[in-house]
Write a protein that holds these residues in place. Structure first.
Motif, PDB file in Angstrom:
ATOM      1  N   MET A   1       0.845  -1.199   0.000  1.00  0.00           N
ATOM      2  CA  MET A   1       0.000   0.000   0.000  1.00  0.00           C
ATOM      3  C   MET A   1       0.876   1.244   0.000  1.00  0.00           C
ATOM      4  O   MET A   1       1.856   1.327   0.763  1.00  0.00           O
ATOM      5  N   ASP A   2       0.553   2.175  -0.834  1.00  0.00           N
ATOM      6  CA  ASP A   2       1.269   3.443  -0.891  1.00  0.00           C
ATOM      7  C   ASP A   2       0.764   4.324   0.254  1.00  0.00           C
ATOM      8  O   ASP A   2      -0.371   4.825   0.211  1.00  0.00           O
ATOM      9  N   LEU A   3       1.608   4.518   1.256  1.00  0.00           N
ATOM     10  CA  LEU A   3       1.171   5.271   2.432  1.00  0.00           C
ATOM     11  C   LEU A   3       0.923   6.737   2.119  1.00  0.00           C
ATOM     12  O   LEU A   3       0.212   7.413   2.871  1.00  0.00           O
ATOM     13  N   SER A   4       1.463   7.235   1.018  1.00  0.00           N
ATOM     14  CA  SER A   4       1.184   8.629   0.656  1.00  0.00           C
ATOM     15  C   SER A   4      -0.274   8.812   0.251  1.00  0.00           C
ATOM     16  O   SER A   4      -0.780   9.939   0.228  1.00  0.00           O
ATOM     17  N   GLU A   5      -0.955   7.702  -0.040  1.00  0.00           N
ATOM     18  CA  GLU A   5      -2.369   7.760  -0.409  1.00  0.00           C
ATOM     19  C   GLU A   5      -3.284   7.362   0.744  1.00  0.00           C
ATOM     20  O   GLU A   5      -4.510   7.351   0.584  1.00  0.00           O
ATOM     21  N   ALA A   6      -2.705   7.034   1.894  1.00  0.00           N
ATOM     22  CA  ALA A   6      -3.488   6.641   3.068  1.00  0.00           C
ATOM     23  C   ALA A   6      -3.772   7.864   3.929  1.00  0.00           C
ATOM     24  O   ALA A   6      -2.979   8.811   3.975  1.00  0.00           O
ATOM     25  N   GLY A   7      -4.903   7.821   4.630  1.00  0.00           N
ATOM     26  CA  GLY A   7      -5.271   8.975   5.432  1.00  0.00           C
ATOM     27  C   GLY A   7      -5.282   8.745   6.926  1.00  0.00           C
ATOM     28  O   GLY A   7      -5.044   9.667   7.703  1.00  0.00           O
ATOM     29  N   HIS A   8      -5.562   7.502   7.364  1.00  0.00           N
ATOM     30  CA  HIS A   8      -5.865   7.275   8.779  1.00  0.00           C
ATOM     31  C   HIS A   8      -5.320   5.918   9.200  1.00  0.00           C
ATOM     32  O   HIS A   8      -5.622   4.898   8.580  1.00  0.00           O
ATOM     33  N   ALA A   9      -4.522   5.910  10.248  1.00  0.00           N
ATOM     34  CA  ALA A   9      -4.018   4.673  10.850  1.00  0.00           C
ATOM     35  C   ALA A   9      -4.574   4.533  12.257  1.00  0.00           C
ATOM     36  O   ALA A   9      -4.743   5.523  12.980  1.00  0.00           O
ATOM     37  N   ARG A  27       2.874   9.041  11.224  1.00  0.00           N
ATOM     38  CA  ARG A  27       2.779  10.505  11.201  1.00  0.00           C
ATOM     39  C   ARG A  27       3.801  11.112  10.254  1.00  0.00           C
ATOM     40  O   ARG A  27       3.497  12.089   9.544  1.00  0.00           O
ATOM     41  N   ARG A  28       5.008  10.568  10.241  1.00  0.00           N
ATOM     42  CA  ARG A  28       6.034  11.100   9.343  1.00  0.00           C
ATOM     43  C   ARG A  28       5.638  10.963   7.879  1.00  0.00           C
ATOM     44  O   ARG A  28       6.165  11.689   7.021  1.00  0.00           O
ATOM     45  N   ARG A  29       4.717  10.061   7.597  1.00  0.00           N
ATOM     46  CA  ARG A  29       4.260   9.861   6.222  1.00  0.00           C
ATOM     47  C   ARG A  29       2.942  10.576   5.948  1.00  0.00           C
ATOM     48  O   ARG A  29       2.306  10.339   4.922  1.00  0.00           O
ATOM     49  N   VAL A  83      -5.049   1.908   7.632  1.00  0.00           N
ATOM     50  CA  VAL A  83      -4.015   1.045   8.204  1.00  0.00           C
ATOM     51  C   VAL A  83      -4.404   0.686   9.630  1.00  0.00           C
ATOM     52  O   VAL A  83      -4.611   1.572  10.462  1.00  0.00           O
ATOM     53  N   LEU A  84      -4.530  -0.606   9.892  1.00  0.00           N
ATOM     54  CA  LEU A  84      -4.812  -1.101  11.237  1.00  0.00           C
ATOM     55  C   LEU A  84      -3.579  -1.839  11.735  1.00  0.00           C
ATOM     56  O   LEU A  84      -3.088  -2.754  11.062  1.00  0.00           O
ATOM     57  N   VAL A  85      -3.084  -1.453  12.905  1.00  0.00           N
ATOM     58  CA  VAL A  85      -1.944  -2.144  13.507  1.00  0.00           C
ATOM     59  C   VAL A  85      -2.385  -2.707  14.847  1.00  0.00           C
ATOM     60  O   VAL A  85      -2.593  -1.974  15.824  1.00  0.00           O
ATOM     61  N   ASN A  86      -2.552  -4.023  14.897  1.00  0.00           N
ATOM     62  CA  ASN A  86      -2.931  -4.718  16.131  1.00  0.00           C
ATOM     63  C   ASN A  86      -1.661  -5.070  16.893  1.00  0.00           C
ATOM     64  O   ASN A  86      -1.087  -6.151  16.733  1.00  0.00           O
ATOM     65  N   ASN A  87      -1.231  -4.143  17.731  1.00  0.00           N
ATOM     66  CA  ASN A  87       0.078  -4.265  18.373  1.00  0.00           C
ATOM     67  C   ASN A  87       0.015  -4.502  19.881  1.00  0.00           C
ATOM     68  O   ASN A  87       0.994  -4.983  20.465  1.00  0.00           O
ATOM     69  N   ALA A  88      -1.097  -4.185  20.531  1.00  0.00           N
ATOM     70  CA  ALA A  88      -1.154  -4.276  21.995  1.00  0.00           C
ATOM     71  C   ALA A  88      -0.868  -5.698  22.474  1.00  0.00           C
ATOM     72  O   ALA A  88      -1.353  -6.668  21.882  1.00  0.00           O
ATOM     73  N   ARG A 132      -9.406  -1.617  -0.179  1.00  0.00           N
ATOM     74  CA  ARG A 132      -8.137  -0.957   0.127  1.00  0.00           C
ATOM     75  C   ARG A 132      -7.862  -1.049   1.619  1.00  0.00           C
ATOM     76  O   ARG A 132      -8.778  -1.199   2.431  1.00  0.00           O
ATOM     77  N   GLY A 133      -6.578  -0.972   1.957  1.00  0.00           N
ATOM     78  CA  GLY A 133      -6.186  -0.989   3.353  1.00  0.00           C
ATOM     79  C   GLY A 133      -5.053  -1.963   3.601  1.00  0.00           C
ATOM     80  O   GLY A 133      -4.651  -2.734   2.722  1.00  0.00           O
ATOM     81  N   HIS A 134      -4.544  -1.915   4.811  1.00  0.00           N
ATOM     82  CA  HIS A 134      -3.472  -2.832   5.221  1.00  0.00           C
ATOM     83  C   HIS A 134      -3.609  -3.093   6.713  1.00  0.00           C
ATOM     84  O   HIS A 134      -3.862  -2.178   7.499  1.00  0.00           O
ATOM     85  N   ILE A 135      -3.434  -4.350   7.095  1.00  0.00           N
ATOM     86  CA  ILE A 135      -3.495  -4.770   8.497  1.00  0.00           C
ATOM     87  C   ILE A 135      -2.134  -5.341   8.886  1.00  0.00           C
ATOM     88  O   ILE A 135      -1.583  -6.181   8.171  1.00  0.00           O
ATOM     89  N   VAL A 136      -1.609  -4.884  10.002  1.00  0.00           N
ATOM     90  CA  VAL A 136      -0.381  -5.431  10.576  1.00  0.00           C
ATOM     91  C   VAL A 136      -0.724  -6.033  11.935  1.00  0.00           C
ATOM     92  O   VAL A 136      -1.289  -5.337  12.795  1.00  0.00           O
ATOM     93  N   ASN A 137      -0.409  -7.301  12.121  1.00  0.00           N
ATOM     94  CA  ASN A 137      -0.615  -7.964  13.402  1.00  0.00           C
ATOM     95  C   ASN A 137       0.735  -8.265  14.040  1.00  0.00           C
ATOM     96  O   ASN A 137       1.608  -8.874  13.403  1.00  0.00           O
ATOM     97  N   THR A 138       0.908  -7.855  15.286  1.00  0.00           N
ATOM     98  CA  THR A 138       2.170  -8.082  15.972  1.00  0.00           C
ATOM     99  C   THR A 138       2.192  -9.456  16.613  1.00  0.00           C
ATOM    100  O   THR A 138       1.445  -9.735  17.549  1.00  0.00           O
TER     101      THR A 138
END
Length: 262
Positions: A1-9, A27-29, A83-88, A132-138
């Motif tokens: 996924m192109d993060l420059s086109e993403a709006g909300h994580a 945030r940096r992106r 972008v969803l990051v399930n990190n907890a 569209r979207g991306h999920i990261v699971n820790t």
């Protein structure tokens, strides 16, 4: 996924440690970030230091009704989550299975595995519908090989995250949604303190973990690169394959034996 086109994580466990490293990488992106965490005081500090690009969501990832509320409020403020990051998560309890308090086992699985699944339940269908979207699971290196005594319950949970993520990746790929498995090694964070805050016991790490030069910010950048490259797996440390070799060799030997006998 192109993060420059993403709006909300949306990042869980985002008020400290690896989660906060990921928040700052997003945030940096240019993304706006909902920082979800069970620690309201830590959230207040994070948001105060980062301004309007972030918002706080007090969330216990075991609470499915809480997930529904957090999702609705987050998307009302910042729009659909890209972008969803399930990190907890919480730390190993240091107990061998024969000596383990079942309540401690249940807590580790509830937070480290079911909490991740709850995030998927909350967001995956909407991402699939939008295409569209991306999920990261820790997960963890302990979700690739259970080689260290005293992390058994933690490894059970993290192996579960590994399986969940591999299955989810196959399911979501035809719909244009990426899924990545994050497998950190030891990174110096306040995980022990966070674990105690939810009533968990922790493993004594004294002398057990080698010093690590990998920082939460480093992991955040690795995650951002992994999202943009649609990485199936993101590892943070060297020599991970070497730690997996004994397990994989045993599996290969068992398969070879059956193939030979067939």
């Amino acid at each position: 996924m192109d993060l420059s086109e993403a709006g909300h994580a949306f990042v869980t466990g985002g008020a400290s440690g690896i989660g906060l490293g990921i928040v700052d990488a997003m945030r940096r992106r240019g993304l706006r970030v909902t920082v979800a965490d069970i620690d309201a005081q830590a959230l207040e500090t994070v948001v105060a230091a980062r301004g309007d690009s972030v918002r706080a969501a007090v969330l216990d990832t075991r609470d499915r009704a809480g997930w529904a509320r957090a999702k609705a409020e987050a998307e009302s403020a910042f729009g659909p989550v890209d972008v969803l990051v399930n990190n907890a998560g919480i730390a190993p309890n240091g107990r061998e299975f024969a000596d383990m308090d079942p309540e401690s086992f249940d807590r580790i699985l509830a937070i480290n595995l079911v909490g991740v699944a709850n995030g998927v339940f909350a967001f995956a269908a909407d991402m699939r519908g939008r295409g569209r979207g991306h999920i990261v699971n820790t997960s963890s290196q302990a979700g690739l090989t259970a080689s260290v005594p005293g992390v058994g319950a933690y490894a059970v949970a993290k192996f579960g995250v590994t399986a969940l993520t591999e299955g989810l990746r196959q399911e979501m790929a035809p719909h244009g949604v990426g899924v990545s498995l994050l497998c950190p090694g030891y990174v110096a964070t306040n995980l022990a303190e966070s674990t105690r805050k939810v009533g968990g016991e922790i493993r004594d790490y004294a002398g057990a973990m080698p010093p690590s030069k990998v920082t939460p910010d480093d992991v955040g950048e690795m995650v951002a690169a992994g999202i943009e490259g649609d990485a199936a797996v993101i590892v943070t440390h060297t020599k991970v394959w070497r730690s997996m070799e004994p397990r994989l060799a045993a599996i290969r030997a068992a398969c070879d034996l059956r193939d030979t006998a067939a």
